[in-house]
Enzyme design. Structure first.
Site, PDB file in Angstrom:
ATOM      1  N   SER A 182       0.796  -1.226   0.000  1.00 63.77           N
ATOM      2  CA  SER A 182       0.000   0.000   0.000  1.00 63.77           C
ATOM      3  C   SER A 182       0.827   1.274   0.000  1.00 63.77           C
ATOM      4  O   SER A 182       0.330   2.324  -0.429  1.00 63.77           O
ATOM      5  CB  SER A 182      -0.939   0.005   1.204  1.00 63.77           C
ATOM      6  OG  SER A 182      -0.205  -0.060   2.419  1.00 63.77           O
ATOM      7  N   ASP A 207      -2.253 -11.041   1.420  1.00 65.55           N
ATOM      8  CA  ASP A 207      -3.177  -9.934   1.618  1.00 65.55           C
ATOM      9  C   ASP A 207      -3.380  -9.254   0.261  1.00 65.55           C
ATOM     10  O   ASP A 207      -2.471  -8.609  -0.263  1.00 65.55           O
ATOM     11  CB  ASP A 207      -2.595  -8.953   2.641  1.00 65.55           C
ATOM     12  CG  ASP A 207      -3.510  -7.784   2.944  1.00 65.55           C
ATOM     13  OD1 ASP A 207      -4.487  -7.579   2.198  1.00 65.55           O
ATOM     14  OD2 ASP A 207      -3.253  -7.067   3.923  1.00 65.55           O
ATOM     15  N   LYS A 240     -11.792  -0.515  -0.528  1.00 64.13           N
ATOM     16  CA  LYS A 240     -10.860   0.074  -1.482  1.00 64.13           C
ATOM     17  C   LYS A 240     -11.509   0.057  -2.868  1.00 64.13           C
ATOM     18  O   LYS A 240     -12.431   0.808  -3.116  1.00 64.13           O
ATOM     19  CB  LYS A 240      -9.532  -0.657  -1.388  1.00 64.13           C
ATOM     20  CG  LYS A 240      -8.928  -0.493   0.021  1.00 64.13           C
ATOM     21  CD  LYS A 240      -7.663  -1.251   0.233  1.00 64.13           C
ATOM     22  CE  LYS A 240      -7.058  -0.935   1.591  1.00 64.13           C
ATOM     23  NZ  LYS A 240      -7.913  -1.259   2.748  1.00 64.13           N
TER      24      LYS A 240
END
Length: 386
Positions: A182, A207, A240
């Site tokens: 991220s 993830d 997101k």
């Protein structure tokens, strides 16, 4: 405990989305409403596909509120499970080619649950050095033995897996990574990592929070292209690219049943709000209807990388829509954030401990729908701040 320096001190800012979805308006406690604040083009949020204000998501959430009310009122194992939860889990499992999906109210909870399901105090855990805080908190809660391997470095990972085999014979290691980091915008060679884990009989937790809707075939993430058993479990969020809220874990049938029976983060929390599940389901339908969206977003992201490199900036790594511009000091990053805001652009200065010391940065996020001329405005503002 010493207080943070002024350049590192966090401030809570409040924003009001522009109804047309083009940006955010700052809201201040002292505002009297006499003067409308300037709308800033959103280059900060993770709403990669501009779905948070999509009319189909709003309509789906509104209809579900009419059917189910605002909240679920109980955990999934008591009275909180609704048909929309079942529908979302089933369709996600099909989309991702997984046996089982379970919903969680937040990505942080899902990652905690994932690690706790795969590790205990005897488990050697090897996590990428830049893994999200939620994953590391899960390792800490499990009591597992944590080792960090260099970011996306398979040579270092292999070396540490060999050491685990020698030092902890009979213990199955757990490897943890993200498919799109991220704050770096980079991705591992997940196929090679999965092969490495298989050769060492290690489990692999991925993830996919920032990759879903963006990377992989039709936005299915990087795990989707791998053999079915290559990834032990993947986590994803709806806050997101899905434009909603909540999260999920996806795995095989046996692990799914283990989660259902033992995961405290699933059993002892109020179920995901039905309206959020309905919005996520609508987002999934849109992604399936428009598989080209992710390809278009990646093409735009590469265009931005090339333009930044041509302007003299170090080309941001990766292929996704996260483009970090490493500035260095905390104050310098904050100053550049202010310069961009003066130009009508919102990009937040990310500072330690979120990123390593000395690597404070502007985190630029390319989104599917941005106003014409946004890149030119950005390049001009960045040239003024150098």
């Amino acid at each position: 405990m010493s207080s943070p320096s002024q350049a590192r001190r966090r401030q809570l800012r409040t924003w009001r989305p522009n109804p047309n979805g083009s940006g955010l308006l700052p809201v201040h406690a002292t505002d009297q409403g006499d003067e409308e604040p300037r709308c800033l083009v959103d280059l900060a949020s993770n709403d990669y596909l501009n779905l948070a204000q999509h009319p189909e998501l709003i309509a789906a959430a509104t209809e579900e509120i009419k059917r189910s009310g605002v909240g679920a009122g109980g955990s999934r194992l008591v009275s909180g499970s609704r048909p929309v939860h079942d529908q979302l889990e089933h369709q996600l499992a099909q989309w991702l080619n997984r046996d089982r999906v379970l919903l969680y109210p937040s990505g942080f909870q899902a990652n905690l649950a994932a690690v706790l399901a795969l590790a205990d105090r005897r488990t050697p855990v090897l996590a990428d050095r830049l893994c999200h805080h939620s994953l590391l908190t899960g390792v800490q809660a499990s009591g597992a033995r944590l080792q960090r391997f260099a970011h996306n470095d398979l040579i270092d990972l292999n070396r540490k897996l060999e050491r685990c085999r020698d030092r902890h014979p009979g213990q199955q290691p757990l490897v943890i990574t993200e498919s799109l980091f991220s704050m770096e915008g980079t991705s591992p060679n997940l196929s090679a990592m999965a092969e490495l884990c298989s050769s060492h009989a290690a489990r692999l937790l991925v993830d996919e929070a920032h990759a879903l809707g963006v990377l992989g075939d039709g936005g299915r993430g990087l795990s989707h292209a791998l053999p079915h058993k290559a990834v032990t479990m993947l986590s994803g969020t709806f806050g997101k690219a899905f434009g909603s809220g909540g999260a999920f874990l996806a795995c095989d049938a046996d692990l799914g049943e283990t989660l259902l029976q033992t995961s405290g983060a699933f059993r002892y929390t109020t179920a995901l709000a039905p309206s959020l599940a309905a919005a996520a389901l609508a987002a999934l339908t849109l992604m399936q209807r428009h598989p080209n969206w992710s390809e278009e977003l990646l093409a735009t992201s590469q265009q931005w990388r090339s333009a930044l490199a041509a302007a003299g900036w170090t080309r941001p790594g990766g292929a996704g829509p996260i483009l970090p511009l490493v500035i260095g000091s905390d104050q310098a990053a904050l100053d550049r954030q202010q310069t961009l805001e003066a130009a009508g652009l919102l990009s937040i200065a990310i500072r330690p401990p979120t990123v390593p010391e000395g690597t404070a940065r502007l985190r630029l996020v390319v989104r599917r729908l941005l106003p014409d001329g946004t890149l030119d405005t950005l390049l001009q503002a960045l040239s003024l701040s150098r």
